[in-house]
Design a protein around this motif. Structure first.
Motif: not given
Length: 58
Positions: A9-11, A39-42, A52-53
């Motif tokens: 995942y991105p930073p 959406i593109a990343s996850f 994030l949680v």
């Protein structure tokens, strides 16, 4: 060696920027771009939220 079984995942600061874009920007194009990037990343906003949680519990 990188573990290819774990998704990359991105930073976190970049993810937070996209969330800001989506939620705080007054420009609908910027809001859409932030949402599209998440959406593109996850794969979905729900998965981004789940990440994030889990990440904030560290």
């Amino acid at each position: 060696m990188l573990d290819s079984s774990k998704p990359q995942y991105p930073p976190l600061p970049l993810i937070q920027t996209w969330i800001w874009m989506m939620t705080q920007s007054g420009d609908s194009d910027i809001q859409q771009k932030g949402q599209n990037n998440l959406i593109a990343s996850f794969g979905s906003l729900a998965k981004a939220n789940e990440y994030l949680v889990n990440h904030n519990q560290d």
